[in-house]
Motif scaffolding. Structure first.
Motif, short mmCIF file in Angstrom:
data_model
loop_
_atom_site.label_atom_id
_atom_site.label_comp_id
_atom_site.label_asym_id
_atom_site.label_seq_id
_atom_site.Cartn_x
_atom_site.Cartn_y
_atom_site.Cartn_z
N ILE A 195 35.64 10.02 17.70
CA ILE A 195 34.19 10.06 17.50
C ILE A 195 33.62 11.38 18.01
O ILE A 195 32.79 12.02 17.34
N ALA A 196 34.07 11.79 19.20
CA ALA A 196 33.59 13.05 19.78
C ALA A 196 33.98 14.23 18.89
O ALA A 196 33.18 15.15 18.67
N ARG A 197 35.21 14.21 18.38
CA ARG A 197 35.66 15.28 17.47
C ARG A 197 34.82 15.30 16.21
O ARG A 197 34.39 16.37 15.76
N ASP A 198 34.58 14.13 15.62
CA ASP A 198 33.85 14.07 14.36
C ASP A 198 32.41 14.53 14.50
O ASP A 198 31.83 15.09 13.56
N LYS A 199 31.83 14.30 15.67
CA LYS A 199 30.47 14.81 15.90
C LYS A 199 30.45 16.33 15.85
O LYS A 199 29.57 16.93 15.22
N ILE A 200 31.41 16.95 16.50
CA ILE A 200 31.46 18.42 16.54
C ILE A 200 31.81 19.00 15.18
O ILE A 200 31.23 19.99 14.74
#
Length: 243
Positions: A195-200
């Motif tokens: 999720i954190a990766r996809d936000k960035i």
């Protein structure tokens, strides 16, 4: 999110670096007023993207390891249940007790009165809904625990074989619970890192995906749609997966 190769995310970041290289080469001509399109911010975003992609890898490895451990732990449950039932049938247990034990064994084997036998696929994730054959891992634990409770309550069940004894069953069930819970724990970790990766990379307002689009538009604005400079960057792909 839908299944996407981790290499796809890394390729997107690598392509963003290509974009940075081109706009760097434009020198002072590349001078956007929008802060997040300026070269230092592009470099910072690329570094954050690199880190976000890298952080998923060890968590994903840990997840796969725990899944494999769970598969191994559950691999003999059906065979064990069949042996336990046979051991009970060789005692002085009543017909009612044996019938109750058979009910749990049938559930473990994937049998039911309303559906055909469904083989257990230990590599498959638990289903979204409870299936008729009740083959999810947590259900298998419950059924094996139910079978154990019947064996434990029958005074004639006292096998000499250590792996069929109640104490061994207690240890086995505790191990199954631990292995199943461990998968849930590491899944939460890898899910959060994705999720954190996809936000960035994709979903933030100034994500890699959105920033790359805006950089291309700015290059188009300053050099023109038919310019060789725009031709350099317009084909650089940052592919957004289905999230």
């Amino acid at each position: 999110m839908a299944s996407t190769s981790e290499t796809g995310h890394a390729k997107n970041v690598a392509n963003f670096q290509d974009l940075i290289e081109f706009v760097t080469a434009y020198g002072a001509t590349y001078n956007p007023s929008k802060n997040n399109l300026q070269l230092p911010q592009l470099i910072t975003l690329k570094a954050a993207a690199d880190n976000s992609v890298a952080e998923v890898i060890p968590k994903n490895t840990a997840f796969n390891t725990k899944v494999n451990e769970r598969v191994a732990a559950f691999s003999d449950v059906k065979i064990l249940a069949t042996r336990l039932l046979a051991a009970l049938q060789s005692t002085d247990a009543s017909a009612e007790t044996i019938a109750d034990a058979k009910t749990f064994n049938n559930k473990i084997q994937g049998k039911s009165s309303s559906s055909p036998k469904t083989p257990l696929d230990p590599n498959a994730p638990p289903p979204d809904t409870i299936s008729t054959s009740q083959q999810s891992y947590d259900q298998l634990i419950q059924h094996l625990s139910g079978l154990k409770s019947i064996l434990e309550a029958d005074p004639s069940y006292a096998p000499n074989e250590v792996d069929l004894q109640i104490a061994t069953l207690d240890t086995k069930i505790a191990d199954l619970i631990q292995k199943n819970d461990a998968v849930a724990t590491v899944y939460a970790a890898v899910s959060n890192s994705r999720i954190a990766r996809d936000k960035i990379l994709y979903t933030n307002e100034n994500s890699l995906f959105e920033t790359a689009k805006d950089v291309k538009l700015y290059v188009k604005a300053i050099f023109g749609a038919t310019s060789p400079e725009f031709a350099q960057v317009k084909g650089i792909q940052i592919r957004k997966p289905k999230l």
